[in-house]
Design a protein around this motif. Sequence first.
Motif, PDB file in Angstrom:
ATOM      1  N   PRO A 105      -4.818  15.929  -1.566  1.00  9.92           N
ATOM      2  CA  PRO A 105      -6.026  16.575  -1.029  1.00  9.92           C
ATOM      3  C   PRO A 105      -6.430  17.810  -1.837  1.00  9.92           C
ATOM      4  N   LEU A 106      -5.431  18.565  -2.312  1.00 12.73           N
ATOM      5  CA  LEU A 106      -5.736  19.737  -3.136  1.00 12.73           C
ATOM      6  C   LEU A 106      -6.488  19.295  -4.394  1.00 12.73           C
ATOM      7  N   SER A 107      -5.954  18.231  -5.031  1.00 14.19           N
ATOM      8  CA  SER A 107      -6.549  17.743  -6.262  1.00 14.19           C
ATOM      9  C   SER A 107      -7.974  17.231  -6.029  1.00 14.19           C
ATOM     10  N   LEU A 108      -8.145  16.545  -4.901  1.00 12.70           N
ATOM     11  CA  LEU A 108      -9.475  16.043  -4.547  1.00 12.70           C
ATOM     12  C   LEU A 108     -10.447  17.207  -4.381  1.00 12.70           C
ATOM     13  N   ALA A 109     -10.003  18.242  -3.655  1.00 13.22           N
ATOM     14  CA  ALA A 109     -10.857  19.407  -3.425  1.00 13.22           C
ATOM     15  C   ALA A 109     -11.178  20.110  -4.741  1.00 13.22           C
ATOM     16  N   LEU A 110     -10.174  20.221  -5.619  1.00 11.33           N
ATOM     17  CA  LEU A 110     -10.404  20.880  -6.906  1.00 11.33           C
ATOM     18  C   LEU A 110     -11.392  20.079  -7.751  1.00 11.33           C
ATOM     19  N   THR A 111     -11.300  18.730  -7.664  1.00  5.87           N
ATOM     20  CA  THR A 111     -12.244  17.896  -8.416  1.00  5.87           C
ATOM     21  C   THR A 111     -13.665  18.117  -7.922  1.00  5.87           C
ATOM     22  N   VAL A 112     -13.822  18.153  -6.579  1.00  4.62           N
ATOM     23  CA  VAL A 112     -15.154  18.400  -6.009  1.00  4.62           C
ATOM     24  C   VAL A 112     -15.666  19.766  -6.461  1.00  4.62           C
ATOM     25  N   LEU A 113     -14.794  20.762  -6.412  1.00  5.72           N
ATOM     26  CA  LEU A 113     -15.165  22.114  -6.834  1.00  5.72           C
ATOM     27  C   LEU A 113     -15.577  22.130  -8.301  1.00  5.72           C
ATOM     28  N   PHE A 114     -14.788  21.437  -9.118  1.00  6.76           N
ATOM     29  CA  PHE A 114     -15.047  21.391 -10.555  1.00  6.76           C
ATOM     30  C   PHE A 114     -16.403  20.741 -10.839  1.00  6.76           C
ATOM     31  N   VAL A 115     -16.665  19.596 -10.172  1.00  4.20           N
ATOM     32  CA  VAL A 115     -17.919  18.882 -10.411  1.00  4.20           C
ATOM     33  C   VAL A 115     -19.103  19.684  -9.872  1.00  4.20           C
TER      34      VAL A 115
ATOM     35  N   LEU B 274      -4.074  14.832 -12.553  1.00  9.14           N
ATOM     36  CA  LEU B 274      -3.032  14.364 -11.633  1.00  9.14           C
ATOM     37  C   LEU B 274      -2.563  12.958 -12.004  1.00  9.14           C
ATOM     38  N   ALA B 275      -3.538  12.076 -12.293  1.00  8.13           N
ATOM     39  CA  ALA B 275      -3.176  10.705 -12.663  1.00  8.13           C
ATOM     40  C   ALA B 275      -2.312  10.715 -13.912  1.00  8.13           C
ATOM     41  N   TYR B 276      -2.681  11.530 -14.885  1.00  3.57           N
ATOM     42  CA  TYR B 276      -1.914  11.599 -16.127  1.00  3.57           C
ATOM     43  C   TYR B 276      -0.505  12.114 -15.865  1.00  3.57           C
ATOM     44  N   GLN B 277      -0.419  13.198 -15.091  1.00  3.17           N
ATOM     45  CA  GLN B 277       0.897  13.801 -14.827  1.00  3.17           C
ATOM     46  C   GLN B 277       1.824  12.836 -14.124  1.00  3.17           C
ATOM     47  N   GLU B 278       1.300  12.187 -13.065  1.00  7.90           N
ATOM     48  CA  GLU B 278       2.162  11.282 -12.299  1.00  7.90           C
ATOM     49  C   GLU B 278       2.645  10.137 -13.182  1.00  7.90           C
TER      50      GLU B 278
ATOM     51  N   LEU C 170       0.810  -1.219   0.000  1.00  9.05           N
ATOM     52  CA  LEU C 170       0.000   0.000   0.000  1.00  9.05           C
ATOM     53  C   LEU C 170       0.847   1.275   0.000  1.00  9.05           C
ATOM     54  N   ASP C 171       2.124   1.142  -0.338  1.00 10.54           N
ATOM     55  CA  ASP C 171       3.020   2.308  -0.299  1.00 10.54           C
ATOM     56  C   ASP C 171       2.492   3.505  -1.082  1.00 10.54           C
ATOM     57  N   ASN C 172       2.009   3.210  -2.318  1.00  6.72           N
ATOM     58  CA  ASN C 172       1.538   4.314  -3.159  1.00  6.72           C
ATOM     59  C   ASN C 172       0.389   5.069  -2.493  1.00  6.72           C
ATOM     60  N   TYR C 173      -0.498   4.292  -1.812  1.00 11.50           N
ATOM     61  CA  TYR C 173      -1.639   4.943  -1.173  1.00 11.50           C
ATOM     62  C   TYR C 173      -1.196   5.736   0.052  1.00 11.50           C
ATOM     63  N   GLN C 174      -0.189   5.205   0.745  1.00 12.67           N
ATOM     64  CA  GLN C 174       0.342   5.966   1.887  1.00 12.67           C
ATOM     65  C   GLN C 174       0.971   7.266   1.406  1.00 12.67           C
ATOM     66  N   ARG C 175       1.669   7.167   0.255  1.00  5.02           N
ATOM     67  CA  ARG C 175       2.275   8.370  -0.310  1.00  5.02           C
ATOM     68  C   ARG C 175       1.195   9.383  -0.664  1.00  5.02           C
ATOM     69  N   LEU C 176       0.069   8.871  -1.216  1.00  4.00           N
ATOM     70  CA  LEU C 176      -1.041   9.751  -1.587  1.00  4.00           C
ATOM     71  C   LEU C 176      -1.500  10.568  -0.392  1.00  4.00           C
ATOM     72  N   LEU C 177      -1.608   9.874   0.764  1.00  2.00           N
ATOM     73  CA  LEU C 177      -2.133  10.541   1.955  1.00  2.00           C
ATOM     74  C   LEU C 177      -1.172  11.611   2.448  1.00  2.00           C
ATOM     75  N   GLN C 178       0.138  11.401   2.201  1.00  2.00           N
ATOM     76  CA  GLN C 178       1.111  12.389   2.686  1.00  2.00           C
ATOM     77  C   GLN C 178       1.385  13.480   1.660  1.00  2.00           C
ATOM     78  N   ASP C 179       1.075  13.187   0.393  1.00  2.00           N
ATOM     79  CA  ASP C 179       1.338  14.144  -0.680  1.00  2.00           C
ATOM     80  C   ASP C 179       0.359  15.321  -0.578  1.00  2.00           C
ATOM     81  N   PRO C 180       0.862  16.541  -0.399  1.00  2.00           N
ATOM     82  CA  PRO C 180      -0.056  17.683  -0.257  1.00  2.00           C
ATOM     83  C   PRO C 180      -0.873  17.936  -1.530  1.00  2.00           C
TER      84      PRO C 180
END
Lengths: 293, 293
Positions: free
Chosen positions: B70-80, B252-256, B57-67
């Motif tokens: 959450p920004l991307s998640l919030a922007l997606t919610v805002l966009f939708v 974000l998925a594309y960039q990474e 689960l390393d990638n998911y742990q990294r997700l949680l620590q990557d600032p």
Amino acid sequence: MTAPVQEGQRLPRQKESQPRPSHPKRSTWADVVLLFIGACFLLPLLWLVLGSLDPAAGHATKVPQQPGLDNFTAVLTPELLFRPLWNSLLLSAGTGVVTVAAAVLAAYPLSRYRSRFNTPFMYGILFGTCLPITAIMVPVYGLFVQLRLLDSLPATVLFLAATSLPMAIWMTKNFIDAVPLALEEAAWVDGASRLAGLRSIVLPLMGPGLGVVFIFVFIQAWGNFFVPFVLLLSEGSQPAAVSIFSFFGQHGAVAYGQLAAFSILYSVPVLALYAVVARGSGNSLALSGAVRG
Amino acid sequence: MPANHRTRHVLRYLPVLPAVVLLLVFLAGPVLWAFHASLTNAGLTGRHARNPEWVGLDNYQRLLQDPVFPLSLALTVLFVAGSAILGQNVLGLALAVLMRRARPVVSATVGTAVVAAWVLPEIVAGFAAYAFFSRDGTLNQLLGRFGLGETDWLYALPMVAVVVANVWRGTAFSMLVYRAALNGVPAELTEAAQMDGAGAWQRLAFITLPVIRGSIATNLMLVTLQTLAVFTLIWVMTAGGPANASTTLPVLAYQEAFKFGDIGYGTAVASILILVGGVFGAAYLRLLKEQRP
């Protein structure tokens, strides 16, 4: 353009429940507000049209000082226009043919036979239409690398067909449902096989419906950027959606006028196709196939 | 004979096979592959591309620590929320209501303008929106006429620009859904309310909207799913920038995966997006089941 309107399972059949349409009084202020909104929707397209006619076009929207068709003649070359459009045509027509063929084959038994298999399958299909395709592009790229399918036009066609299949099966099944079984039974009594019945009775009757499905799939594939952008890498196989980037970078400064002219030439086919569908039987047909569950 | 019966049953469903194979290989396959690859350190090139290692689960742990996540998640919610639930949905309903009160010529013309933005290839729509919002683009030229200061929309307010652009691009879908839904509202209902002295707004709020609530719910679901997957529009207009200020989850998925070459981490982001889509998709199916009589 994305998913179809699979909406309103409960929309009453109009003829049964609605003897006369309700039309409130026409009012001028509604005209004015609508025209204003319509003008706002056209505004972003203004740059495309004016820029394409202006040999000295930039970002800014302005009436060309010396309007002319120079931009159009500049892009009318095999490399810039014809090959990308040909690739787009192969991609979209291929996707349309594969999708419609697979959808008809799948929809016929789903429509005509009763089985425990049908309902879960149709719900699975609906669920498939909900899948965010952009999310699976990273894994699809991985899959294509593993199978050595990158840069393969046929493989890209199959992938695009798979993404539009859920909607196509759903619409096609509704169209077949609308063909009365009695007509087919009459043909069977006369000795026709299932396949002959499908070919001589069902397909002709749902011809216009299949045309709509084909055109919808075609328009989606034609306009799709992300899928060929990720899966088709060599310049020779790229469709217009991706080759449009040749107006950036390589040639130094961005050729905005040519970009606009190219965009228009690339957009006209799908706008025309949509007009055919909309005029033919109105959006009503396109929607009715998708709407009735 | 049951065995014979079963054989016939299987044979009857044989035509479904091509569609099933396509869906399994190109849709279900990549989804499963995504969940698997998100648990590895697969790379785009180099050692980790050939021999990805299991990292749990390393990638998911990294997700949680990557600032950025959450920004991307919030922007997606805002966009939708901004462009689909508020923008497209409300504007689409308003257009459909106004079109019933406007002259047929006006509503047909405006309908064409709205639909044109939707049928246009996505890359062309992206360029048009980019030019519209750019520093010396159409919007600033218009605002300049009224003496309003120049805002560099794509840099200063990128989310506003992409939200408005997506409303422009996608409202046609909601408009078509609501036009069909409003046609199904029986005239007797609104006329009876009118005779009882209900005003136009009251009729809309207490008669029309409750009658079409099923269509509203399905439309909300579908535009949410479509908007969740928007990539090209944002990619062309801002490429997620400046400094991740408009990086929604697909970007974000594309960039990474492709820009930073970290397929494992990119597919972890994509897996989250697929799960979000799956939750909405399941909710949508529930909704449809409840609506069925």
